[in-house]
Design a protein around this motif. Structure first.
Motif, short mmCIF file in Angstrom:
data_model
loop_
_atom_site.label_atom_id
_atom_site.label_comp_id
_atom_site.label_asym_id
_atom_site.label_seq_id
_atom_site.Cartn_x
_atom_site.Cartn_y
_atom_site.Cartn_z
N GLN A 194 22.39 -11.69 37.71
CA GLN A 194 22.94 -10.34 37.83
C GLN A 194 23.06 -9.99 39.31
OE1 GLN A 194 21.50 -7.36 34.98
NE2 GLN A 194 20.09 -8.90 34.18
N GLU A 246 17.93 -16.07 35.68
CA GLU A 246 17.37 -15.91 34.33
C GLU A 246 17.84 -17.04 33.43
OE1 GLU A 246 18.00 -11.66 32.99
OE2 GLU A 246 19.09 -11.61 34.88
N ARG A 283 19.04 -17.53 30.54
CA ARG A 283 19.70 -16.88 29.41
C ARG A 283 21.19 -17.12 29.54
NH1 ARG A 283 17.23 -11.17 28.37
NH2 ARG A 283 19.22 -11.00 27.32
N SER A 284 21.91 -16.92 28.42
CA SER A 284 23.34 -17.22 28.43
C SER A 284 24.21 -15.99 28.17
CB SER A 284 23.66 -18.30 27.39
OG SER A 284 23.27 -17.85 26.12
N ASP A 285 23.61 -14.79 28.15
CA ASP A 285 24.44 -13.59 27.99
C ASP A 285 24.82 -13.06 29.37
OD1 ASP A 285 21.39 -12.72 27.85
OD2 ASP A 285 22.54 -11.12 28.79
N THR A 286 25.81 -12.16 29.39
CA THR A 286 26.22 -11.59 30.68
C THR A 286 26.08 -10.06 30.69
OG1 THR A 286 28.52 -11.67 29.93
CG2 THR A 286 27.78 -13.47 31.35
N THR A 287 25.09 -9.59 29.94
CA THR A 287 24.84 -8.14 29.99
C THR A 287 24.12 -7.79 31.30
OG1 THR A 287 22.78 -8.51 28.81
CG2 THR A 287 24.67 -7.80 27.49
N CYS A 338 29.95 -24.15 33.27
CA CYS A 338 29.10 -24.19 32.07
C CYS A 338 29.86 -24.76 30.87
CB CYS A 338 28.60 -22.79 31.73
SG CYS A 338 27.41 -22.16 32.93
N THR A 356 21.33 -5.35 32.92
CA THR A 356 20.21 -4.55 32.44
C THR A 356 19.76 -3.54 33.50
OG1 THR A 356 18.56 -6.11 33.25
CG2 THR A 356 19.38 -6.45 30.99
N LEU A 373 27.21 -16.79 35.04
CA LEU A 373 26.41 -17.91 34.54
C LEU A 373 26.57 -19.11 35.45
CD1 LEU A 373 27.25 -17.49 30.74
CD2 LEU A 373 25.21 -16.68 31.97
N LYS A 384 21.67 -17.35 34.12
CA LYS A 384 22.26 -16.02 34.36
C LYS A 384 21.86 -15.44 35.72
CE LYS A 384 22.09 -11.37 32.32
NZ LYS A 384 21.63 -10.59 31.15
#
Ligand code: FAD
Length: 387
Positions: free
Chosen positions: A223, A267, A269-273, A207, A275, A305, A221
Motif C-alpha cells: 500500500q 504484506e 496477501r493478494s488483495d488490493t484493498t 504476478c 486499509t 502486487l 501487497k
C-alpha cells in the motif's frame, strides 16, 4: 546452450513473430524494445499495459539502501543494473523525447529515535562492509542537506548513488520506444502459453506469470500514498528519504511536479484493498520524519502486487521443459531498478542463444519440487545461491 533454437532475424516467415512478449509492464516493454531495436519482429500481449505493479511503484533505484543481509548476489545484480540506468534513461529520452523523471540527488537514510538509529546503523555497517558508498552524517549535516527533516530525527547517512525515476513516466516512454522500433501491441490477455505462436515467448507478466508457467511467483501487497502541497509548489526536500520511525520503515520520494510518494507496506496477501490502519501508519511515520507533510493534500491511496519469489530474486531464463519460453518475472521490490539489465540479458539471450553467466543463479529451475504436497509441489531453496 540455446543457439539454433531461436529464429533468425532474417527469417523469411512474414507472419509469425520472432518474439512474443506476454506482459507490457516495464520488464516486458523494455525487452520488446531491445529485441525490436535489434531487428526482431516482436508482439506484446497485454489487455492493460502498465496496469501491474509499476502503476503504483515509487521508482527508487536503490541498490545501496536495499542491500540487505543475506542477499549479496541480489545486491550485485541491483548494482549492475543501477549502473546501466544513466545511459538507459538518456537513450529512452532521446528516442522518445519524453522526460522520465530520472533524478540523481541521492538518498538519505534516517532514524527517528535512538532505537531506530541503532537498527539503521547495523544495516549501514553491513552495507559499508560490502564497500558500498554509505556516508554517516551528524544531525547538523543531515539538516544542512534537508532542513525540512524533523528536529527529532536522531541521525542518518547518505547513499549518493541511489537515484530515482518516475514509473508513471517510464512505462509510457517504453511503450513509445517499443512502438517506434516496430513492436505490435495485442490488447488481449494470454490465457495459456499454447495460445501464443512465436519463435520465442517471453513471459514478463509480473504476478500473472505464475498461472502461465507454474513458477513460484507470489503477490506481495504494497500500500502506498501520494501527497501534494496544496499550493502546488515543489516538496521542501530533494533527496529520496528512507526512514525508520518508531519501528516503521517508510520512504518519501519527492517528484519535480510537486508530488511526494510515501510508501509502502509489505504484506503477504493478494488483495488490493487500502486499509485505514496502513494509511494511518504510513502517514504517522511520514509526518514524524517530515512535519511539512501534515499540510499536504492526500491525493491517492492505492495498493499494488509485487511479483515475489522464494528468494526475492527474479527468475530469468528458459522454463525447464520449454526452452522456447523464457521467464522474465519475479522482480519483487526491484523491477524498476532491474529493468535495464533484464532487458539487455533477455534480448542477448534471444539473439545469441547463449545465456550470460549473470543469468546462471537466476535460472527458472533453481526452485526444485521436493515432492507432492496438498495444493501443489512443495518448493525448497536447496541449491539456490540466493538463500
Ligand atoms: C508499492 C510498490 C512500490 C514499489 N516500488 C519500487 C521501487 O521503488 N523500485 C523498484 O525497482 N521497484 C518497485 N516496485 C516493484 C516494481 O513495481 C515491480 O517489480 C515491477 O513493476 C515488475 O515489473 P513487471 O513488468 O515484471 O510486472 P508488472 O509491472 O506487474 O506488469 C505486468 C504486466 O503484465 C500484464 N499481464 C499479467 N498477466 C497477463 C496475461 N496473462 N496476459 C497478458 N498480460 C498479462 C499486466 O496487465 C501488467 O501490465 C514496487 C512495487 C510496489 C507494489
Amino acid at each position: 546452450m540455446l543457439t539454433g533454437r531461436f529464429p533468425s532475424p532474417l527469417s523469411s516467415d512474414r507472419v509469425r513473430p520472432d518474439v512474443a512478449v506476454v506482459g507490457a509492464g516495464p520488464i516486458g516493454l523494455a525487452i520488446a524494445w531491445r529485441c525490436a531495436a535489434r531487428g526482431l519482429r516482436v508482439v506484446v500481449h497485454d489487455p492493460a499495459p502498465g496496469s501491474g505493479a509499476s502503476a503504483v511503484a515509487a521508482g527508487m533505484l536503490s541498490p545501496v539502501a536495499e542491500a540487505y543481509f543475506g542477499e549479496r548476489q541480489l545486491t550485485a545484480l541491483l548494482l549492475a543494473s543501477a549502473a546501466r540506468w544513466p545511459a538507459f534513461a538518456a537513450e529512452l529520452t532521446e528516442t522518445t523525447g519524453v522526460e522520465i523523471g530520472y533524478r540523481t540527488e541521492g538518498t538519505l537514510m534516517v532514524g527517528l529515535t535512538g532505537d531506530d538509529l541503532a537498527e539503521a546503523r547495523r544495516l549501514w555497517a553491513y552495507q559499508q562492509g560490502l564497500g558500498l558508498p554509505v556516508t554517516p552524517l551528524r544531525p547538523s549535516e543531515l539538516r544542512d542537506r534537508e532542513p525540512a527533516l524533523a528536529p527529532r530525527v536522531r541521525g542518518g547517512a547518505l547513499a549518493p548513488t541511489d537515484h530515482q525515476v518516475d514509473p508513471r513516466l517510464l512505462v509510457p516512454a517504453l511503450r513509445t520506444a517499443a512502438r517506434r522500433a516496430g513492436v505490435v501491441l495485442v490488447p488481449q490477455p494470454v490465457r495459456q502459453l499454447s495460445d501464443v505462436d512465436a519463435g520465442v515467448t517471453v513471459v514478463a507478466a509480473g504476478c500473472g506469470a505464475a498461472a502461465l508457467t507454474g513458477l513460484p511467483v507470489r503477490p506481495v501487497k504494497g500500500q502506498i500514498l501520494r501527497l501534494r502541497a496544496s499550493d502546488g509548489v515543489a516538496p521542501g526536500f530533494r533527496h529520496v528519504i528512507r526512514g525508520y520511525a518508531d519501528g516503521e520503515h517508510v520512504y518519501l520520494v519527492p517528484r519535480a511536479g510537486g508530488e511526494v510518494v510515501l510508501g509502502a507496506t509489505v504484506e503477504e496477501r493478494s488483495d488490493t484493498t487500502v486499509t485505514a490502519g496502513a494509511v494511518q501508519r504510513l502517514l504517522r511515520a511520514g509526518v514524524d520524519l517530515l512535519p511539512e507533510l501534515a499540510e499536504y493534500d492526500l491525493v491517492e491511496a492505492v495498493a499494488g502486487l509485487r511479483p515475489g519469489t522464494p528468494d526475492n530474486a527474479p527468475i530469468l531464463g528458459p522454463l525447464p521443459d520449454r526452452p522456447d519460453v523464457l521467464a522474465a518475472t519475479g522482480h519483487h521490490r526491484h523491477g524498476i531498478v532491474l529493468t535495464p539489465i533484464t532487458a539487455d540479458l533477455i534480448a542477448d539471450l534471444v539473439l545469441g542463444g547463449v545465456p550470460d553467466p549473470l543469468l546462471t543463479p537466476l535460472r527458472a529451475d533453481r526452485f526444485r519440487p521436493a515432492g507432492a504436497a496438498v495444493g501443489g509441489p512443495e518448493l525448497t531453496m536447496e541449491g539456490s545461491p540466493w538463500s
